[in-house]
Design a protein around this motif. Structure first.
Motif, PDB file in Angstrom:
ATOM      1  N   ASP A 261      12.810  21.827  20.473  1.00 18.11           N
ATOM      2  CA  ASP A 261      13.548  23.063  20.183  1.00 18.11           C
ATOM      3  C   ASP A 261      15.023  22.676  20.199  1.00 18.11           C
ATOM      4  O   ASP A 261      15.623  22.477  21.253  1.00 18.11           O
ATOM      5  CB  ASP A 261      13.223  24.127  21.235  1.00 18.11           C
ATOM      6  CG  ASP A 261      13.926  25.461  20.956  1.00 18.11           C
ATOM      7  OD1 ASP A 261      14.872  25.471  20.140  1.00 18.11           O
ATOM      8  OD2 ASP A 261      13.529  26.479  21.551  1.00 18.11           O
TER       9      ASP A 261
ATOM     10  N   SER B 134      11.121  34.808  12.607  1.00 21.89           N
ATOM     11  CA  SER B 134      11.991  34.654  13.778  1.00 21.89           C
ATOM     12  C   SER B 134      11.734  33.280  14.380  1.00 21.89           C
ATOM     13  O   SER B 134      10.758  32.612  14.010  1.00 21.89           O
ATOM     14  CB  SER B 134      11.679  35.731  14.834  1.00 21.89           C
ATOM     15  OG  SER B 134      10.400  35.505  15.381  1.00 21.89           O
ATOM     16  N   GLY B 135      12.569  32.909  15.324  1.00 20.04           N
ATOM     17  CA  GLY B 135      12.366  31.640  16.026  1.00 20.04           C
ATOM     18  C   GLY B 135      11.021  31.626  16.741  1.00 20.04           C
ATOM     19  O   GLY B 135      10.301  30.629  16.726  1.00 20.04           O
ATOM     20  N   LEU B 136      10.675  32.755  17.355  1.00 16.05           N
ATOM     21  CA  LEU B 136       9.413  32.795  18.095  1.00 16.05           C
ATOM     22  C   LEU B 136       8.204  32.803  17.156  1.00 16.05           C
ATOM     23  O   LEU B 136       7.154  32.254  17.493  1.00 16.05           O
ATOM     24  CB  LEU B 136       9.375  33.995  19.046  1.00 16.05           C
ATOM     25  CG  LEU B 136      10.342  33.900  20.234  1.00 16.05           C
ATOM     26  CD1 LEU B 136      10.056  34.999  21.241  1.00 16.05           C
ATOM     27  CD2 LEU B 136      10.289  32.537  20.925  1.00 16.05           C
TER      28      LEU B 136
ATOM     29  N   ILE C  94      18.693  32.487  13.585  1.00 17.77           N
ATOM     30  CA  ILE C  94      19.673  33.566  13.815  1.00 17.77           C
ATOM     31  C   ILE C  94      20.918  33.019  14.516  1.00 17.77           C
ATOM     32  O   ILE C  94      21.989  33.595  14.427  1.00 17.77           O
ATOM     33  CB  ILE C  94      19.064  34.717  14.663  1.00 17.77           C
ATOM     34  CG1 ILE C  94      20.127  35.791  14.966  1.00 17.77           C
ATOM     35  CG2 ILE C  94      18.410  34.239  15.919  1.00 17.77           C
ATOM     36  CD1 ILE C  94      19.689  36.894  15.887  1.00 17.77           C
ATOM     37  N   LYS C  95      20.776  31.871  15.182  1.00 16.61           N
ATOM     38  CA  LYS C  95      21.885  31.356  15.976  1.00 16.61           C
ATOM     39  C   LYS C  95      22.905  30.671  15.059  1.00 16.61           C
ATOM     40  O   LYS C  95      23.705  31.337  14.457  1.00 16.61           O
ATOM     41  CB  LYS C  95      21.342  30.416  17.060  1.00 16.61           C
ATOM     42  CG  LYS C  95      20.130  30.984  17.831  1.00 16.61           C
ATOM     43  CD  LYS C  95      20.471  32.098  18.790  1.00 16.61           C
ATOM     44  CE  LYS C  95      19.292  32.877  19.350  1.00 16.61           C
ATOM     45  NZ  LYS C  95      18.214  32.156  19.958  1.00 16.61           N
TER      46      LYS C  95
ATOM     47  N   CYS D  95      10.228  31.356  24.523  1.00 15.84           N
ATOM     48  CA  CYS D  95       9.238  30.338  24.132  1.00 15.84           C
ATOM     49  C   CYS D  95       8.085  30.308  25.125  1.00 15.84           C
ATOM     50  O   CYS D  95       6.932  30.107  24.727  1.00 15.84           O
ATOM     51  CB  CYS D  95       9.900  28.964  24.004  1.00 15.84           C
ATOM     52  SG  CYS D  95      10.986  28.882  22.566  1.00 15.84           S
TER      53      CYS D  95
ATOM     54  N   TYR E  27      14.357  28.265  27.179  1.00 17.45           N
ATOM     55  CA  TYR E  27      14.409  29.633  26.660  1.00 17.45           C
ATOM     56  C   TYR E  27      13.149  30.426  27.044  1.00 17.45           C
ATOM     57  O   TYR E  27      12.031  30.024  26.702  1.00 17.45           O
ATOM     58  CB  TYR E  27      14.569  29.575  25.142  1.00 17.45           C
ATOM     59  CG  TYR E  27      14.818  30.908  24.509  1.00 17.45           C
ATOM     60  CD1 TYR E  27      16.062  31.523  24.622  1.00 17.45           C
ATOM     61  CD2 TYR E  27      13.827  31.562  23.790  1.00 17.45           C
ATOM     62  CE1 TYR E  27      16.299  32.758  24.034  1.00 17.45           C
ATOM     63  CE2 TYR E  27      14.068  32.791  23.195  1.00 17.45           C
ATOM     64  CZ  TYR E  27      15.298  33.379  23.325  1.00 17.45           C
ATOM     65  OH  TYR E  27      15.528  34.606  22.740  1.00 17.45           O
TER      66      TYR E  27
ATOM     67  N   THR F  29      17.556  24.396  18.883  1.00 18.09           N
ATOM     68  CA  THR F  29      18.391  25.559  18.538  1.00 18.09           C
ATOM     69  C   THR F  29      19.850  25.393  18.979  1.00 18.09           C
ATOM     70  O   THR F  29      20.764  25.734  18.238  1.00 18.09           O
ATOM     71  CB  THR F  29      17.785  26.834  19.163  1.00 18.09           C
ATOM     72  OG1 THR F  29      16.483  27.027  18.600  1.00 18.09           O
ATOM     73  CG2 THR F  29      18.635  28.061  18.891  1.00 18.09           C
TER      74      THR F  29
ATOM     75  N   PHE G 115      17.331  37.623  10.948  1.00 16.21           N
ATOM     76  CA  PHE G 115      16.336  36.964  11.777  1.00 16.21           C
ATOM     77  C   PHE G 115      15.656  35.851  11.008  1.00 16.21           C
ATOM     78  O   PHE G 115      15.271  36.032   9.855  1.00 16.21           O
ATOM     79  CB  PHE G 115      15.298  37.959  12.311  1.00 16.21           C
ATOM     80  CG  PHE G 115      15.490  38.168  13.781  1.00 16.21           C
ATOM     81  CD1 PHE G 115      14.977  37.258  14.680  1.00 16.21           C
ATOM     82  CD2 PHE G 115      16.246  39.229  14.258  1.00 16.21           C
ATOM     83  CE1 PHE G 115      15.200  37.392  16.044  1.00 16.21           C
ATOM     84  CE2 PHE G 115      16.478  39.377  15.611  1.00 16.21           C
ATOM     85  CZ  PHE G 115      15.949  38.468  16.513  1.00 16.21           C
TER      86      PHE G 115
ATOM     87  N   SER H  25      15.983  28.348  15.998  1.00 11.65           N
ATOM     88  CA  SER H  25      16.056  29.794  15.816  1.00 11.65           C
ATOM     89  C   SER H  25      17.230  30.008  14.870  1.00 11.65           C
ATOM     90  O   SER H  25      18.382  29.829  15.247  1.00 11.65           O
ATOM     91  CB  SER H  25      16.299  30.489  17.158  1.00 11.65           C
ATOM     92  OG  SER H  25      16.779  31.798  16.910  1.00 11.65           O
TER      93      SER H  25
ATOM     94  N   GLU I 269      13.175  21.273  25.023  1.00  8.50           N
ATOM     95  CA  GLU I 269      14.354  21.994  24.526  1.00  8.50           C
ATOM     96  C   GLU I 269      15.582  21.183  24.905  1.00  8.50           C
ATOM     97  O   GLU I 269      15.759  20.806  26.055  1.00  8.50           O
ATOM     98  CB  GLU I 269      14.401  23.373  25.180  1.00  8.50           C
ATOM     99  CG  GLU I 269      15.529  24.255  24.676  1.00  8.50           C
ATOM    100  CD  GLU I 269      15.502  25.639  25.333  1.00  8.50           C
ATOM    101  OE1 GLU I 269      14.430  26.276  25.355  1.00  8.50           O
ATOM    102  OE2 GLU I 269      16.548  26.052  25.855  1.00  8.50           O
TER     103      GLU I 269
ATOM    104  N   HIS J  26      18.684  25.833  27.573  1.00  8.89           N
ATOM    105  CA  HIS J  26      19.040  27.119  28.178  1.00  8.89           C
ATOM    106  C   HIS J  26      18.711  27.038  29.659  1.00  8.89           C
ATOM    107  O   HIS J  26      17.647  26.517  29.994  1.00  8.89           O
ATOM    108  CB  HIS J  26      18.121  28.229  27.643  1.00  8.89           C
ATOM    109  CG  HIS J  26      18.592  28.896  26.417  1.00  8.89           C
ATOM    110  ND1 HIS J  26      19.482  29.935  26.435  1.00  8.89           N
ATOM    111  CD2 HIS J  26      18.260  28.708  25.126  1.00  8.89           C
ATOM    112  CE1 HIS J  26      19.666  30.354  25.196  1.00  8.89           C
ATOM    113  NE2 HIS J  26      18.963  29.615  24.381  1.00  8.89           N
TER     114      HIS J  26
HETATM  115  C1  LIG Z   1      16.866  32.315  20.430  1.00  7.88           C
HETATM  116  C2  LIG Z   1      16.054  31.142  20.767  1.00  7.88           C
HETATM  117  C3  LIG Z   1      14.680  31.082  20.444  1.00  7.88           C
HETATM  118  C4  LIG Z   1      13.927  32.240  19.844  1.00  7.88           C
HETATM  119  O1  LIG Z   1      14.352  32.595  18.608  1.00  7.88           O
HETATM  120  P1  LIG Z   1      14.299  34.085  17.999  1.00  7.88           P
HETATM  121  O2  LIG Z   1      14.855  33.868  16.647  1.00  7.88           O
HETATM  122  O3  LIG Z   1      15.108  34.972  18.890  1.00  7.88           O
HETATM  123  O4  LIG Z   1      12.852  34.491  17.981  1.00  7.88           O
HETATM  124  C5  LIG Z   1      13.974  29.923  20.762  1.00  7.88           C
HETATM  125  N1  LIG Z   1      14.575  28.883  21.368  1.00  7.88           N
HETATM  126  C6  LIG Z   1      15.886  28.910  21.693  1.00  7.88           C
HETATM  127  C7  LIG Z   1      16.481  27.722  22.375  1.00  7.88           C
HETATM  128  C8  LIG Z   1      16.667  30.042  21.406  1.00  7.88           C
HETATM  129  O5  LIG Z   1      17.969  30.062  21.737  1.00  7.88           O
END
Ligand SMILES: *Cc1c(COP(=O)(O)O)cnc(C)c1O
Length: 400
Positions: A182, A94-96, A206-207, A120, A117, A184, A216, A204, A153, A157
């Motif tokens: 970050d 996962s991202g985390l 998944i995005k 994080c 986010y 993402t 994931f 991340s 980041e 967010h």
């Molecule tokens: C979603 C997200 C994460 C975490 O990622 P996961 O895949 O949900 O663990 C980290 N940083 C940003 C900016 C995100 O949008």
């Protein structure tokens, strides 16, 4: 290294051409079998063939031993991700999981982070809790010290605004620290943080890389083969590699990433520009949107050049983010808007998928401003999204 596909350009970041190549996305994993990757969920692999007493070396991504280290579909994905991120990519569950692994890798003396986010911040506090020495958290605008990790980041967010990557790269490098970005909300081809001085980039997956809200994945991108090896060894012992099915789904997704992200960015930016013109007083209107409902739109494309001369348009060379925020004049409006929309999924804790999403931000983070609504734009027809937003804004303003 035995795998030629993982070798990337060693030119300096400034002289490289950064782009998201559809050819790499479609063919970047060639040489390891069929065009479409086979589904493989095998975990232990036969490592020593009869008559071969040497066995295999675990670091060879073509020769798999145990899927906690590597397996074919994950290595294929990493070949593509390395090419399109212009570095060496390692994938995580996962991202985390990727964020946590970056902390283990950098072992910072202090971490400089402000906002962004929430997850994080959680990963950072879980990491620091497990250490014997204090790892203070400082603000991005504090003085940096040697051994600091600057955690930036951008775009950010929940506002959807950008930060000046080069500025923080210079600031942290001046004291011998590292810059972690970050990115993402700014996937390829929107921005390439290495170009502006990042030392390590997080996505991340998944995005936008996945784009279909169904897997994931976390991605760390580093600049050297040596760092990749270190991350790879840590991952093998933390056991947080991305799953086989998720890797397979991710290959499927990557084939169209350049089409999706460019479209999402263009639609998002068009909606932002349109909505920002509707920030007019009550009693007026813009294109059928009643005034006095939206008080602010947050997005990289609306940021003015700051005191340091920073304007996000150079940094976001491939298009602005497809995620933005709007501030409404009443809490009741912010609560109702996401639910009044037909073409947006609600409530949306995620983002980046082909479907547009809307959420009152307080639903995902109770400490946030209750007037804030965040929107992630998908690949629907932008005219339909406009009609939907216009109708919903009229309805909520009338208390329907
Ligand atoms: C979603 C997200 C994460 C975490 O990622 P996961 O895949 O949900 O663990 C980290 N940083 C940003 C900016 C995100 O949008």
């Amino acid at each position: 290294m035995p795998n030629a596909c993982l070798r990337v350009n060693s030119m300096s970041p400034q002289s490289q051409t950064y782009q998201l190549s559809g050819t790499h996305l479609v063919h970047g994993d060639r040489g390891s079998g069929s065009e479409a990757a086979p589904i493989s969920v095998a975990s232990p692999f036969r490592t020593v063939s009869h008559g071969d007493p040497k066995g295999v070396e675990a670091m060879d991504p073509d020769k798999h031993i145990y899927s906690r280290y590597s397996q074919d579909v994950t290595s294929r994905v990493e070949q593509i991700l390395s090419k399109v991120n212009h570095g060496y990519a390692v994938t995580y569950a996962s991202g985390l999981a990727a964020a946590f692994s970056a902390l283990v890798h950098f072992k910072p003396k202090r971490i400089a982070i402000s906002r962004g986010y929430t997850g994080c911040h959680g990963a950072i506090s879980t990491y620091t809790k497990g250490r014997f020495v204090d790892t203070p958290i400082v603000d991005l605008d504090d003085e940096f010290q040697e051994g600091d990790l600057c955690w930036l980041e951008s775009p950010l967010h929940p506002t959807g605004e950008s930060r000046n990557i080069q500025y923080y790269a210079d600031k942290i490098h001046a004291v011998g620290g590292k810059l972690f970005v970050d990115s993402t909300l700014g996937p390829p081809p929107l921005q390439y943080p290495f170009k502006w001085g990042a030392d390590c980039v997080l996505h991340s997956g998944i995005k936008y890389f996945a784009g279909h809200s169904d897997l994931f994945c976390g991605i760390l991108v580093v600049k050297t083969e040596d760092e990749r090896k270190q991350l790879w060894h840590d991952r093998a012992h933390m056991g947080n590699i991305m799953g086989s099915m998720d890797s397979w789904l991710l290959i499927r997704s990557l084939r169209t990433m350049h089409l999706r992200v460019s479209r999402q960015s263009a639609s998002g930016t068009e909606l932002v520009q349109w909505l920002s013109r509707a920030v007019v007083p009550e009693g007026q209107e813009y294109d059928g949107i009643p005034g006095g409902v939206i008080t602010k739109v947050g997005h990289s494309s609306l940021q003015e050049t700051d005191a340091n001369g920073f304007n996000p348009s150079a940094q976001m060379e491939g298009g602005f983010n497809a995620y933005f925020s709007i501030l409404l004049s009443k809490e009741e409006y912010a609560e109702k808007l996401p639910h009044a929309l037909d073409h947006f999924h609600v409530p949306a804790t995620s983002l980046g998928g082909v479907e547009s999403l809307a959420v009152q931000h307080i639903r995902t983070d109770p400490k946030e401003n209750p007037l804030l609504v965040c929107l992630s734009i998908g690949v629907e027809e932008v005219a339909d999204l406009k009609n939907d937003l216009r109708r919903a804004l009229v309805e909520i303003s009338k208390g329907i």
